[in-house]
Write an enzyme that holds these catalytic residues in place. Structure first.
Site, PDB file in Angstrom:
ATOM      1  N   LYS A  15       0.821  -1.222   0.000  1.00  0.00           N
ATOM      2  CA  LYS A  15       0.000   0.000   0.000  1.00  0.00           C
ATOM      3  C   LYS A  15       0.850   1.264   0.000  1.00  0.00           C
ATOM      4  CE  LYS A  15      -1.119   0.044   4.945  1.00  0.00           C
ATOM      5  NZ  LYS A  15       0.109  -0.708   5.291  1.00  0.00           N
ATOM      6  N   ARG A  90      -6.232   2.513  11.388  1.00  0.00           N
ATOM      7  CA  ARG A  90      -5.847   1.119  11.603  1.00  0.00           C
ATOM      8  C   ARG A  90      -6.723   0.461  12.660  1.00  0.00           C
ATOM      9  NH1 ARG A  90      -0.163   1.775   9.929  1.00  0.00           N
ATOM     10  NH2 ARG A  90       0.919  -0.210   9.893  1.00  0.00           N
ATOM     11  N   ARG A 129      12.548  -6.512   2.854  1.00  0.00           N
ATOM     12  CA  ARG A 129      12.434  -5.097   2.524  1.00  0.00           C
ATOM     13  C   ARG A 129      13.649  -4.316   3.038  1.00  0.00           C
ATOM     14  NH1 ARG A 129       6.513  -2.785   3.848  1.00  0.00           N
ATOM     15  NH2 ARG A 129       7.176  -2.722   6.007  1.00  0.00           N
ATOM     16  N   ARG A 162      14.170  -1.787   8.404  1.00  0.00           N
ATOM     17  CA  ARG A 162      13.411  -1.161   9.488  1.00  0.00           C
ATOM     18  C   ARG A 162      13.486  -2.033  10.732  1.00  0.00           C
ATOM     19  NH1 ARG A 162       7.517   0.410   7.240  1.00  0.00           N
ATOM     20  NH2 ARG A 162       6.973  -0.454   9.259  1.00  0.00           N
ATOM     21  N   ARG A 173       2.869  -7.711  14.212  1.00  0.00           N
ATOM     22  CA  ARG A 173       2.163  -6.707  13.392  1.00  0.00           C
ATOM     23  C   ARG A 173       1.013  -7.352  12.625  1.00  0.00           C
ATOM     24  NH1 ARG A 173       6.946  -4.458  10.143  1.00  0.00           N
ATOM     25  NH2 ARG A 173       5.449  -3.175   9.047  1.00  0.00           N
TER      26      ARG A 173
HETATM   27  P1  AMP Z   1       3.786   1.415   8.856  1.00  0.00           P
HETATM   28  O1  AMP Z   1       4.967   2.132   8.318  1.00  0.00           O
HETATM   29  O2  AMP Z   1       2.492   1.959   8.334  1.00  0.00           O
HETATM   30  O3  AMP Z   1       3.892  -0.089   8.723  1.00  0.00           O
HETATM   31  O4  AMP Z   1       3.755   1.718  10.442  1.00  0.00           O
HETATM   32  C1  AMP Z   1       4.825   1.324  11.271  1.00  0.00           C
HETATM   33  C2  AMP Z   1       4.386   1.307  12.724  1.00  0.00           C
HETATM   34  O5  AMP Z   1       3.958   2.618  13.122  1.00  0.00           O
HETATM   35  C3  AMP Z   1       3.214   0.404  13.046  1.00  0.00           C
HETATM   36  O6  AMP Z   1       3.590  -0.946  13.253  1.00  0.00           O
HETATM   37  C4  AMP Z   1       2.676   1.056  14.328  1.00  0.00           C
HETATM   38  O7  AMP Z   1       3.504   0.760  15.437  1.00  0.00           O
HETATM   39  C5  AMP Z   1       2.844   2.534  14.008  1.00  0.00           C
HETATM   40  N1  AMP Z   1       1.653   3.091  13.324  1.00  0.00           N
HETATM   41  C6  AMP Z   1       1.592   3.611  12.071  1.00  0.00           C
HETATM   42  N2  AMP Z   1       0.344   4.023  11.768  1.00  0.00           N
HETATM   43  C7  AMP Z   1      -0.414   3.742  12.867  1.00  0.00           C
HETATM   44  C8  AMP Z   1      -1.794   3.887  13.174  1.00  0.00           C
HETATM   45  N3  AMP Z   1      -2.666   4.420  12.301  1.00  0.00           N
HETATM   46  N4  AMP Z   1      -2.209   3.480  14.402  1.00  0.00           N
HETATM   47  C9  AMP Z   1      -1.364   2.962  15.303  1.00  0.00           C
HETATM   48  N5  AMP Z   1      -0.055   2.766  15.069  1.00  0.00           N
HETATM   49  C10 AMP Z   1       0.424   3.147  13.865  1.00  0.00           C
END
Ligand code: AMP
Length: 215
Positions: A15, A90, A129, A162, A173
């Site tokens: 995404k 989320r 990744r 990451r 996750r």
């Molecule tokens: P992402 O890069 O979108 O995979 O986000 C990495 C991490 O940031 C996630 O595993 C969460 O710990 C935190 N995070 C990002 N967006 C959200 C959200 N909308 N709600 C809660 N935690 C978030």
């Protein structure tokens, strides 16, 4: 008409990649809560430190924190002509808070694009990744390798993984995704906003399907 979109999908569904390409094409901002939290973290802010505690374990950051970030971001001028939300909402409370915000602002959503990828694809996608800490370009050790292993094609910096892309964090996750985020598919389906896109295959082909939806 301004495109106001949400990209929904499991971690590793692609995404972020698709949202970034589409945002470039449509000249609208891609709003990624994950990127914003990582930036806050890199800058050593209080918010960043608080978020890091959850992120490294693969947990979600508390709703009030991310809702606050999005509320501020959506009020900026560049969002008046459209936006793509990537990684937000989320949870159901986040989706409900967003609904209220957008109603107040008179900015209804156009579509929610759900990128559907089977579970068995996800873990190898995420653990392979790599990203460039300097220019942000993304790679995958098998599916999209850099020309020189470990080095960015664009700027030559050393690529990094990451801290939450390790197998243990990915499993957590994914379980958080299933428990808390997957119910949003039905939430947006009931609102008549959901568009499902099969997320396996060529990046360009998937982008084409998304473009047909937003055209
Ligand atoms: P992402 O890069 O979108 O995979 O986000 C990495 C991490 O940031 C996630 O595993 C969460 O710990 C935190 N995070 C990002 N967006 C959200 C959200 N909308 N709600 C809660 N935690 C978030």
């Amino acid at each position: 008409m301004a495109a106001r979109l949400i990209f929904l999908g499991a971690p590793g569904s692609g995404k972020g990649t698709q949202a970034s390409r589409l945002a470039g094409r449509l000249s609208i901002p891609q709003i990624s809560t994950g990127d914003m939290l990582r930036e806050a973290r890199a800058n050593g802010t209080e918010l960043g430190k608080r978020a890091a505690f959850y992120m490294d374990k693969g947990d979600l950051v508390p709703d009030d924190v991310v809702i606050g970030i999005i509320r501020e971001r959506l009020q900026q001028d560049d969002c008046q002509h459209g936006f793509i939300l990537d990684g937000f909402p989320r949870t159901l409370p986040q989706a409900q808070a967003l609904d209220l915000m957008l109603t107040d602002m008179g900015l209804p959503l156009s579509h929610v694009i759900f990128i559907d990828v089977p579970d068995e694809e996800i873990i190898p996608r995420i653990t392979g990744r790599r990203t460039c800490p300097n220019c942000g370009r993304s790679y995958h050790i098998s599916f999209l390798p850099p020309k020189v292993p470990g080095r960015c094609d664009e700027c030559g910096s050393d690529l990094v993984q990451r801290s939450d892309d390790t197998e243990d964090a990915v499993r957590i996750r994914l379980s958080k995704y299933r428990e808390q985020t997957a119910p949003l598919v039905e939430f947006y389906e009931n609102k008549g906003l959901l568009k499902r896109v099969h997320g396996v295959g060529d990046i360009e082909e998937i982008q084409k399907k998304i473009l047909e939806i937003v055209a």
